[in-house]
Design an enzyme around this catalytic site. Structure first.
Site, PDB file in Angstrom:
ATOM      1  N   GLU A  26       0.832  -1.211   0.000  1.00  0.00           N
ATOM      2  CA  GLU A  26       0.000   0.000   0.000  1.00  0.00           C
ATOM      3  C   GLU A  26       0.860   1.252   0.000  1.00  0.00           C
ATOM      4  O   GLU A  26       0.529   2.259  -0.662  1.00  0.00           O
ATOM      5  CB  GLU A  26      -0.913  -0.008   1.224  1.00  0.00           C
ATOM      6  CG  GLU A  26      -1.814   1.214   1.371  1.00  0.00           C
ATOM      7  CD  GLU A  26      -2.971   1.215   0.385  1.00  0.00           C
ATOM      8  OE1 GLU A  26      -2.887   1.979  -0.599  1.00  0.00           O
ATOM      9  OE2 GLU A  26      -3.924   0.455   0.596  1.00  0.00           O
TER      10      GLU A  26
ATOM     11  N   VAL B  45       2.382   3.744  -3.039  1.00  0.00           N
ATOM     12  CA  VAL B  45       1.726   4.918  -3.612  1.00  0.00           C
ATOM     13  C   VAL B  45       1.039   5.680  -2.480  1.00  0.00           C
ATOM     14  O   VAL B  45       0.167   5.143  -1.809  1.00  0.00           O
ATOM     15  CB  VAL B  45       0.672   4.521  -4.668  1.00  0.00           C
ATOM     16  CG1 VAL B  45       0.033   5.768  -5.272  1.00  0.00           C
ATOM     17  CG2 VAL B  45       1.286   3.655  -5.752  1.00  0.00           C
TER      18      VAL B  45
ATOM     19  N   ASP C  36       9.988   8.619 -10.228  1.00  0.00           N
ATOM     20  CA  ASP C  36       9.357   8.007  -9.058  1.00  0.00           C
ATOM     21  C   ASP C  36       7.834   8.074  -9.177  1.00  0.00           C
ATOM     22  O   ASP C  36       7.124   7.105  -8.888  1.00  0.00           O
ATOM     23  CB  ASP C  36       9.824   8.708  -7.784  1.00  0.00           C
ATOM     24  CG  ASP C  36       9.253   8.048  -6.543  1.00  0.00           C
ATOM     25  OD1 ASP C  36       9.519   6.850  -6.322  1.00  0.00           O
ATOM     26  OD2 ASP C  36       8.517   8.727  -5.801  1.00  0.00           O
TER      27      ASP C  36
ATOM     28  N   LYS D  22       4.779   5.062  -9.632  1.00  0.00           N
ATOM     29  CA  LYS D  22       3.541   4.996  -8.857  1.00  0.00           C
ATOM     30  C   LYS D  22       2.313   4.885  -9.762  1.00  0.00           C
ATOM     31  O   LYS D  22       1.405   4.093  -9.494  1.00  0.00           O
ATOM     32  CB  LYS D  22       3.433   6.220  -7.944  1.00  0.00           C
ATOM     33  CG  LYS D  22       4.496   6.245  -6.856  1.00  0.00           C
ATOM     34  CD  LYS D  22       4.438   7.519  -6.028  1.00  0.00           C
ATOM     35  CE  LYS D  22       5.521   7.524  -4.958  1.00  0.00           C
ATOM     36  NZ  LYS D  22       5.531   8.749  -4.141  1.00  0.00           N
TER      37      LYS D  22
ATOM     38  N   GLY E 217       7.075  11.391   4.440  1.00  0.00           N
ATOM     39  CA  GLY E 217       7.441  11.492   5.854  1.00  0.00           C
ATOM     40  C   GLY E 217       7.487  10.125   6.516  1.00  0.00           C
ATOM     41  O   GLY E 217       6.704   9.227   6.192  1.00  0.00           O
TER      42      GLY E 217
END
Length: 819
Positions: free
Chosen positions: A608, A611, A680, A684, A799
């Site tokens: 999960e 993305v 990147d 995704k 983050g």
């Protein structure tokens, strides 16, 4: 009358014997009438076997072993008995006895032979020495004890090494002897006598049998077997850490447990007690107040179907098969008669209703003999080709669930096979009696521990489950995940019945695997001090060899080398959770292979966080599709770093300064070109495309670059920033062109039909991405159901906290799946 028996571990040291003396003083003070059976001191029987073997081999080191044996008993006398005549008498008597043993061993040394008859006599010195010393110790504290050599009352045949008891003669002798002696009898376990006074033994574990024979002969009120565990446990505590004591079980259940390897009960012990309906208690010498296990004819609690789980560690499985067996009367009789005549004991039998094949398990050492016997009896059929050569499978174990109440509750077998299946354990053969007292499953030997733990959780801890985590990558995301687990573990135990145990971790320098669990409070210290040099292949190998139930591999890296191990990990029935996008964005064939392999092995492959970090993007997409919705279009700002950069690119600061700010805050990769190139984001949108069922490859995603010429080719990161600074006017013009039309710039990924693209777009206020702020991600799903007003998922897309939380959530979901 009660008959008590204390095993070798209970009398292994003088301080333990003093503990037994305290127990017996309490019995004596309460007025209980009792007799006590003792084994040899712990380890002494093995010592006697060793010295006999040395002597028989002509090795004079047997003398050293004898001296250690003699010294141990004399030291025990000195520690247990106060100075005085009683100590002197005891030491003298034991010395005389041991002199006989010394001469006997010398005879063995001379003739270079230790027959079974001689060995029985040699081994008798263990119980005779311990029981006599303890008798004298009890006398020293005021208990009227009398030494009884069991050879006076237990009668057997002359089958040395494991004699057969003559019950009638034994019970008569026991009753007669006890009618003539009123003191508390301290009896030698394990030994007996045959006609002519020859010493025999009752087999290893025979001291329990001695106690049961005495109890039956005396019609005792109870038989108590005192050992070093707190009764019969639900499973072997050395293999199943959460095993617990079974308070009550029937004779039949206890017999099944002992047959399938429960060492706490010596199988013959149960028969005399069962015959006389004498309850048998298994108690712990070191926890005398603990009630232990009661074995009797009383039915166990009807609410508990399975009473225990046991196993036989090593067996071989032989299969006789072929059309020549079908419908032929006497086939089984021929087979099993031939095995009986060869002296081969059969542990388990299973036969299909078609009679096309018969499988049976034997000890590994008997496998070749059993094969020869079976092939000889079916030689004619094998020559004609109607019976196949006997198939032999080795390196197998048997696990069994046991309980008289299983017949009353449906679905027991289903739970068993579900628990095995979810842990990737293959059932080679299955046997279940019509009484359903036990269900036995033959499995690969390497899976025995895993099976025991999986079944124990399924039947005894169904409201709790332990997940074993192997974590690669304990940097920013990994360390944050560990902190979240530490804070939440108590909640998970209490509310979800789930415990997360970290059993392996690795970074680029060190790795550590500990199947008992790594202390999560001090994991950094443990990794640095106890860890070895990091080696991914070794780490994965140790994870595989540990073969723990409910194992989960957590990859918190972006390392393509680690992703190369996923296929092998899933094939070992180990689930995976990872934010690493390499495997899901590599070739489409590999993507499908990993998903198919996870399904085949009954495990989970979760990504999960590939993305949207902790956002429910992939799960939302799956829910839409599973519920029958059709995806028309997916649009997304799928990079937290790019979101931060473009949300702050408002003309007040140069573009290069914003990128540098994002880099310093850890939003971008060390080289920001990885983010700014759009690759990147392209991975995704590729993953989302594949989730919708589109067989897309990475080169099918169109990446529309926006950086000035030369930026991507810069020799270093510093040079890259120099180019951005030189091209400030270029970026300012990009911003101004959009701002003039009241628009803002966003890096947007789009999937429509089978076309996917990534590029910077100028969007107006009507666009959902216009109001993005901070490092938020946003994904917009336009579907048949969400046509006029698309479904939006928005939130922090970067983050350590949110990414770690996303991985944590996946671990919990995997745990629920494995339940």
């Amino acid at each position: 009358m009660k008959v008590l028996k204390f095993g070798g571990s209970s009398v292994g040291k003088p301080e333990r014997i003093r503990g037994i003396v305290s127990i017996l003083k309490n019995y004596y003070a309460s007025g209980d009438h009792f007799t006590v059976v003792f084994s040899a001191f712990g380890g002494v029987t093995d010592s006697l076997i060793e010295m006999s073997s040395l002597a028989a081999a002509g090795d004079d080191r047997y003398g050293e072993a004898f001296q250690a044996f003699a010294k141990r008993h004399q030291d025990a006398i000195s520690e247990l008995l106060p100075e005085g005549s009683l100590r002197t008498e005891t030491a003298t008597q034991i010395r005389k006895s041991h002199e006989v043993l010394k001469n006997l061993l010398y005879g063995v040394f001379l003739v270079r032979e230790a027959s079974a008859r001689t060995m029985d006599y040699v081994l008798s010195f263990g119980e005779r020495s311990s029981s006599y010393i303890i008798t004298q110790t009890l006398k020293s504290v005021g208990i009227p004890a009398e030494f009884l050599d069991a050879r006076k009352v237990i009668r057997t045949d002359k089958k040395f090494g494991g004699a057969t008891v003559n019950f009638d003669k034994t019970y008569a002798a026991v009753r007669k002897y006890y009618s003539e002696h009123t003191d508390i009898q301290i009896v030698t376990g394990f030994i007996a006598s045959a006609k002519g006074g020859l010493t025999t033994t009752l087999g290893r574990g025979g001291s329990d049998y001695t106690a049961s024979l005495l109890g039956a002969g005396l019609d005792a009120q109870a038989i108590e077997i005192w050992t070093d565990v707190s009764g019969v446990l639900t499973a072997d505590p050395r293999r199943v850490k959460k095993a617990f004591t079974i308070p009550k079980m029937t004779y039949a259940e206890a017999m099944e447990m002992s047959h399938f390897g429960a060492k706490v009960i010596y199988p013959p012990t149960l028969m005399p007690a069962l015959h006389k309906r004498i309850p048998l208690y298994i108690k712990n010498t070191f926890e005398p107040d603990f009630p232990g296990t009661k074995v009797s004819e009383e039915s166990s609690d009807g609410n508990t179907a399975v009473r225990g789980i046991s196993s036989i560690n090593s067996v071989a499985l032989l299969t006789v098969s072929g059309s020549g067996l079908f419908g032929v009367p006497g086939t089984s009789a021929r087979l099993f008669n031939s095995l009986a005549q060869s002296g081969i004991n059969i542990i388990l039998i299973t036969q299909g209703s078609s009679e096309h094949a018969i499988s049976f398990a034997v000890k590994p050492d008997d496998a070749d003999g059993a094969r020869r016997a079976a092939e000889e009896v079916f030689a004619y059929e094998i020559d004609r080709g109607v019976v196949n050569p006997v198939k032999v499978e080795r390196e197998l174990s048997i696990v069994a669930i046991i309980g008289e109440n299983m017949r009353e509750q449906p679905g027991i077998s289903g739970r068993l096979f579900q628990a095995l299946g979810k842990n990737g354990i293959n059932a080679v053969a299955i046997a279940q009696g019509s009484s359903e007292l036990n269900v036995s499953v033959v499995i690969p030997k390497e899976d025995e521990n895993k099976a025991l733990n999986a079944l124990h959780e399924a039947f005894f801890l169904s409201d709790s489950k332990t997940l074993h985590l192997f974590i690669v990558g304990v940097g920013l995301i990994g360390s944050t995940l560990l902190e979240q687990v530490k804070k939440q573990n108590a909640y998970l135990r209490e509310r979800l019945g789930m415990e997360l145990k970290i059993v392996g971790m690795s970074n680029s320098r060190k790795m550590l695997v500990d199947v008992d669990g790594i202390d999560i409070e001090n994991w950094q210290e443990a990794l640095n001090n106890s860890g070895t040099d990091a080696d991914l292949a070794v780490f994965v190998g140790r994870m595989r060899d540990a073969n723990l139930s409910n194992s989960i591999f957590v990859d918190n890296t972006a390392d393509d080398k680690i992703a190369n191990y996923y296929e092998g990990i899933l094939d070992e029935s180990i689930s995976i959770s990872t934010p690493n996008k390499v495997s899901t964005s590599s070739s489409y064939a590999q993507y499908l292979r990993l998903k198919a392999l996870a399904t085949k092995r009954g495990v989970q492959f979760r990504y999960e966080t590939n993305v949207g970090a902790g956002l429910p993007v992939i799960s939302t997409l799956r829910d839409l599709m599973d519920s029958g919705d059709r995806i028309r279009k997916i649009e997304g700002v799928l990079s937290g770093s790019l979101s931060y950069i473009f949300n702050n690119f408002d003309g007040t600061k140069p573009f290069d300064a914003i990128v540098m700010d994002a880099k310093q805050k850890g939003f971008t990769e060390p080289d920001p070109r990885v983010d700014l190139s759009g690759k990147d984001v392209g991975r995704k949108i590729l993953i989302l495309a594949r989730e919708t069922g589109i067989p897309m490859e990475s080169e099918d995603v169109s990446l529309v670059g926006f950086l000035p010429e030369g930026a991507m080719e810069a020799a270093s990161v510093a040079d890259f920033f120099s180019i951005l600074k030189e091209k400030r006017t270029y970026f300012q013009e990009l911003y101004a062109a959009a701002a003039t039309e009241g628009k803002v710039l966003r890096m947007i990924a789009t999937l429509e039909g089978d076309q996917a693209s990534v590029g910077v777009q100028a969007i107006g206020p009507q666009n959902p991405f216009f109001g993005l702020s901070g490092s938020d991600n946003m994904i917009v799903f336009t579907t048949d159901r969400y046509g006029e007003r698309p479904l939006v998922v928005r939130g922090p897309g970067a983050g350590a906290e949110v990414t770690a939380a996303g991985v944590f959530a996946e671990i919990i979901k995997i745990g629920k799946f494995l339940s």
